[in-house]
Design a protein around this motif. Sequence first.
Motif, mmCIF file in Angstrom:
data_model
loop_
_atom_site.group_PDB
_atom_site.id
_atom_site.type_symbol
_atom_site.label_atom_id
_atom_site.label_comp_id
_atom_site.label_asym_id
_atom_site.label_seq_id
_atom_site.Cartn_x
_atom_site.Cartn_y
_atom_site.Cartn_z
ATOM 1 N N SER A 66 10.709 -14.510 -45.768
ATOM 2 C CA SER A 66 10.390 -15.830 -45.245
ATOM 3 C C SER A 66 8.909 -15.921 -44.958
ATOM 4 N N ALA A 67 8.365 -17.078 -45.192
ATOM 5 C CA ALA A 67 6.934 -17.277 -44.991
ATOM 6 C C ALA A 67 6.616 -17.328 -43.512
ATOM 7 N N MET A 68 5.743 -16.411 -43.081
ATOM 8 C CA MET A 68 5.260 -16.414 -41.706
ATOM 9 C C MET A 68 3.991 -17.252 -41.618
ATOM 10 N N ALA A 148 7.602 -27.193 -35.409
ATOM 11 C CA ALA A 148 8.970 -27.150 -34.898
ATOM 12 C C ALA A 148 9.814 -26.062 -35.555
ATOM 13 N N LYS A 149 9.604 -25.829 -36.867
ATOM 14 C CA LYS A 149 10.409 -24.827 -37.570
ATOM 15 C C LYS A 149 9.963 -23.401 -37.277
ATOM 16 N N HIS A 150 8.759 -23.254 -36.771
ATOM 17 C CA HIS A 150 8.198 -21.924 -36.568
ATOM 18 C C HIS A 150 8.135 -21.489 -35.103
ATOM 19 N N VAL A 151 8.387 -22.400 -34.175
ATOM 20 C CA VAL A 151 8.232 -22.076 -32.755
ATOM 21 C C VAL A 151 9.506 -22.420 -31.995
ATOM 22 N N GLN A 204 13.690 -13.619 -37.173
ATOM 23 C CA GLN A 204 12.539 -12.981 -37.808
ATOM 24 C C GLN A 204 11.290 -13.351 -37.019
ATOM 25 N N ALA A 205 11.089 -12.656 -35.907
ATOM 26 C CA ALA A 205 10.004 -12.996 -34.993
ATOM 27 C C ALA A 205 8.657 -12.512 -35.519
ATOM 28 N N GLN A 206 7.645 -13.280 -35.212
ATOM 29 C CA GLN A 206 6.275 -12.943 -35.585
ATOM 30 C C GLN A 206 5.431 -12.623 -34.350
#
Length: 261
Positions: A66-68, A148-151, A204-206
């Motif tokens: 998945s794109a980070m 919204a999709k990343h946080v 999948q945490a960054q």
Amino acid sequence: MTGFPGTFALVLLAGGFPMEALGQTDSATNGCLRNPACYKPPPGEEAIIPWLSHTERAARTASTVSAMLEDADVTIIESILTRCAREADEKVNKEDDELQGQDPTREQCKKVVRREGNREVTRAMELGTRKHELALDCIRAAVAEDFAKHVSVTPTYQKDPNTGLWRWVDPKQVKEWLQIGLKSMLWGALVPDIVIHAPGNPNQAQRAYDLKFPCPHDNDPSWGRYASGQPHHPKTQGVMYQEALRLKKKDVSFSTPKGVK
């Protein structure tokens, strides 16, 4: 959503909130004011986590790559965290009848203002709870459009007793448990304030962050160590975030009115 003394909406859990030094932290990271880990399952009762098998199956059907977010986007998000923390800090201090816009002194931070059960609630804890709530609302609004999709704000993670893996819990499931009185289902859960992750996938945490409002302001934020009897004793909250979300130490940070540390 309410139901726990001194808590605020959406921050409902976590065997994830250790006792910390008096006057150095806010109540949002201090004991039962924000800690359903205090609600230990009755003796002999094991928490059953039926949703995890579904989560695992869904995860396996998703793309493994998945794109980070790029570093530039992470920097933007961190600037949002800092701005929201600073604005919340200033607003609460300004609206407080005693402070009238001034930063609290060390003596004011240590002052005990009330008791909740067998716990003393200090001004540091009381002020921190109010600042925490405002900052989280600010962050939710700020990231809603572009990130919204990343946080995820206050996501819940629980450990599957069968696989040993930590997985994200759907907020609807958390709400349902709390509404029907199954607080024991959240025993040992972790709830970071902010998690940056792969798009649409909190598993999948960054990066992970906890808001801190040191009282007084010249105190350095620190991770509290879980007290005896808490599920992750004697580790610290920061270490648990690293282990549960499979992050490096540098990827777990404090967000304060002075910046991300």
